[in-house]
Write a protein that holds these residues in place. Structure first.
Motif, short mmCIF file in Angstrom:
data_model
loop_
_atom_site.label_atom_id
_atom_site.label_comp_id
_atom_site.label_asym_id
_atom_site.label_seq_id
_atom_site.Cartn_x
_atom_site.Cartn_y
_atom_site.Cartn_z
N LEU A 1 -8.84 6.41 9.86
CA LEU A 1 -9.31 5.21 9.16
C LEU A 1 -9.86 5.64 7.82
O LEU A 1 -10.11 6.83 7.60
CB LEU A 1 -10.36 4.48 10.00
N GLY A 2 -10.03 4.69 6.94
CA GLY A 2 -10.54 5.03 5.61
C GLY A 2 -10.53 3.83 4.71
O GLY A 2 -10.19 2.72 5.13
N GLY A 3 -10.95 4.06 3.49
CA GLY A 3 -10.97 2.99 2.51
C GLY A 3 -10.72 3.59 1.14
O GLY A 3 -10.23 4.71 1.03
N ASP A 4 -11.06 2.83 0.12
CA ASP A 4 -10.91 3.37 -1.23
C ASP A 4 -11.85 4.56 -1.38
O ASP A 4 -12.97 4.52 -0.90
CB ASP A 4 -11.28 2.30 -2.26
N PRO A 5 -11.39 5.62 -2.06
CA PRO A 5 -12.28 6.76 -2.25
C PRO A 5 -13.53 6.33 -3.02
O PRO A 5 -13.46 5.49 -3.90
CB PRO A 5 -11.43 7.72 -3.10
N SER A 6 -14.68 6.88 -2.60
CA SER A 6 -15.90 6.60 -3.35
C SER A 6 -16.69 7.90 -3.43
O SER A 6 -16.30 8.91 -2.84
CB SER A 6 -16.71 5.50 -2.66
N ASN A 7 -17.78 7.87 -4.14
CA ASN A 7 -18.69 9.00 -4.22
C ASN A 7 -19.00 9.50 -2.80
O ASN A 7 -19.31 8.70 -1.93
CB ASN A 7 -19.96 8.47 -4.91
N TYR A 8 -18.91 10.79 -2.57
CA TYR A 8 -19.13 11.32 -1.21
C TYR A 8 -20.47 10.86 -0.64
O TYR A 8 -20.60 10.64 0.56
CB TYR A 8 -19.11 12.84 -1.21
#
Ligand SMILES: *[C@@H]1O[C@H](CO)[C@@H](O)[C@H](O)[C@H]1NC(C)=O
Ligand SMILES: *[C@@H]1O[C@H](CO)[C@@H](O)[C@H](O)[C@H]1NC(C)=O
Ligand SMILES: *[C@@H]1O[C@H](CO)[C@@H](O)[C@H](O)[C@H]1NC(C)=O
Ligand SMILES: *[C@@H]1O[C@H](CO)[C@@H](O)[C@H](O)[C@H]1NC(C)=O
Length: 408
Positions: free
Chosen positions: A295-302
């Motif tokens: 699962l995942g989403g748009d990359p964001s700041n870690y």
């Protein structure tokens, strides 16, 4: 349902206007990430209490009382991840973020499910025969490796999770099998199941039905990903006779544990950061060796991403975290789950196709792809469009998406 909510809302406005209550601030669920704990990996009950108290005292110093803080907190991450999830106003969240003890404060965001595929290219076997030099033999089919997954849960009774031919549960396992009203059966193969829904419920803004208190997979994705990782051998698996063969996962003899963090989508979001972090914290404690996370989403700041933070603490504890790269593009090379401590796997293509032939009355034969049962060949049928290929009670829109009750 929607109308019901709307009318409640109208009533609420009406009541508010009656009493002239001042405009109230909207509260949302936030995650306050505090890094690691002072206590080591062996955590006592006293440590756990100390952490819970320290979280509510810390939040209480912003909200005015420890009691208010206890009511606001939906999760305390106590074992490996240090932090908590709480229902806060934007201003409160911004204030907390300024404190030097705080690593980051971010919204409890929703993410989407992904799919991974497939072991067929990996030459672990040929035509169902396992070669003596196959990596499977050398790795003893993953025997006594414990693979957890964060997903929609698991269908415990699926044959892929049968414990036939599997020995006793490894002594190091500290996980649990969270029971539900249907009786959730774990065994020596499926050795653990937990569910996490408080982050989802806080976003939904309404109490969840009791069926949500279960790790049972009503969607199918979690059973699919977990059996792809470690399903036991199941002979004669097929779809309408197609693709008939022995289904199995990449580590067929590994033990599995399901951590249910994904629920029916709300506005396209189904798996929430607050739940994902709680699942990571539990899985590290339980003793998994590998975590599979499709699962995942748009990359964001870690530091604003529960999946990156959870995976970081897992890897720090010697767990391999394997994530999916995503299916949705928009570019051909788009990937999600990009933190360097994750192993992110992208699927490319298939090594087989499910061919179907359509023969027209003039003799022309057209080759295509189909997973449906063939029609009886004793007569010709009229040509129709995909949108028309549906049961009377299904919509043309459903037919175009190949949803149940339609023909694809
Ligand atoms: C699990 O729940 C079911 C249904 O409530 C119950 O019948 C069963 O005894 C429970 N099992 C355990 C191990 O608690
Ligand atoms: C879902 O989206 C609609 C329309 O944008 C919005 O009105 C509603 O509040 C959203 N629901 C939640 C739970 O955020
Ligand atoms: C699948 O293959 C097995 C073994 O060859 C066979 O016994 C079984 O009848 C097949 N099932 C179908 C639906 O073709
Ligand atoms: C349509 O009818 C079938 C068969 O009666 C039923 O199983 C299915 O649930 C119905 N679907 C919808 C969307 O009502």
């Amino acid at each position: 349902m929607w109308i019901g909510k709307l009318s409640c809302f109208v009533q609420l406005i009406f009541i508010l206007s009656l009493f002239q209550v001042p405009a109230f601030a909207i509260k949302k669920s936030y995650i306050v990430y505090l890094g690691s704990h002072a206590h080591g990996p062996e955590v006592s009950e006293a440590d756990l209490h100390r952490v819970t108290d320290s979280h509510s005292e810390f939040l209480g110093s912003f909200l005015g009382s420890t009691q208010k803080a206890k009511e606001a907190i939906i999760y305390s991450y106590k074992r490996h991840i240090n932090g908590f999830a709480a229902i806060l106003e934007d201003e409160e969240a911004a204030e907390i973020a300024k404190h030097p003890k705080v690593v980051s404060v971010f919204l409890n965001q929703g993410r989407q499910l992904h799919t991974t595929h497939s072991w067929d290219f990996m030459l672990l076997e040929k035509d169902g025969v396992i070669h003596p030099t196959s990596l499977w033999k050398r790795a003893r089919f993953g025997e006594d490796t414990i693979i957890g997954n964060l997903d929609t849960g698991v269908w415990a009774e699926s044959e892929s999770f049968s414990d036939e031919g599997i020995g006793p549960i490894p002594a190091k396992w500290k996980g649990i099998c969270q029971n539900d009203t249907t009786g959730f059966p774990c065994n020596r193969k499926l050795i653990g199941a937990r569910y996490f829904n408080k982050g989802y419920a806080s976003y939904a803004g309404a109490p969840l039905r009791s069926s949500f208190n279960s790790a049972r997979d009503h969607e199918g994705h979690g059973s699919h990903t977990l059996s792809t990782a470690a399903g036991n051998f199941v002979a004669g698996a097929n779809v309408f006779g197609l693709g008939n063969g022995t289904a199995k996962g990449g580590s067929p003899k590994a033990r599995v544990a399901a951590y249910k963090v994904c629920w029916p989508p709300i506005n396209g979001s189904e798996c929430f950061d607050a739940d994902i972090m709680a699942a990571f914290d539990a899985a590290i404690h339980d003793g998994v060796d590998v975590l599979s996370v499709s699962l995942g989403g748009d990359p964001s700041n870690y530091l604003d991403d529960g999946l990156s933070i959870g995976a970081f603490h897992a890897v720090k504890n010697g767990i391999v975290v394997v994530c999916s790269a995503g299916n949705s593009g928009p570019a051909a090379g788009t990937v999600s789950n990009v933190a360097p401590w994750m192993i992110t796997v992208g699927a490319s293509t298939l090594d087989r196709e499910f061919q179907a032939i359509v023969q027209l009355q003039n003799g022309l034969r057209l080759k295509g792809t189909s997973l449906s049962k063939p029609l009886p060949e004793d007569r010709f049928y009229p040509l129709i469009t995909g949108a028309q290929a549906k049961a009377a009670n299904a919509s043309a829109h459903d037919a175009m998406l190949c949803i149940g009750g339609t023909l694809c």
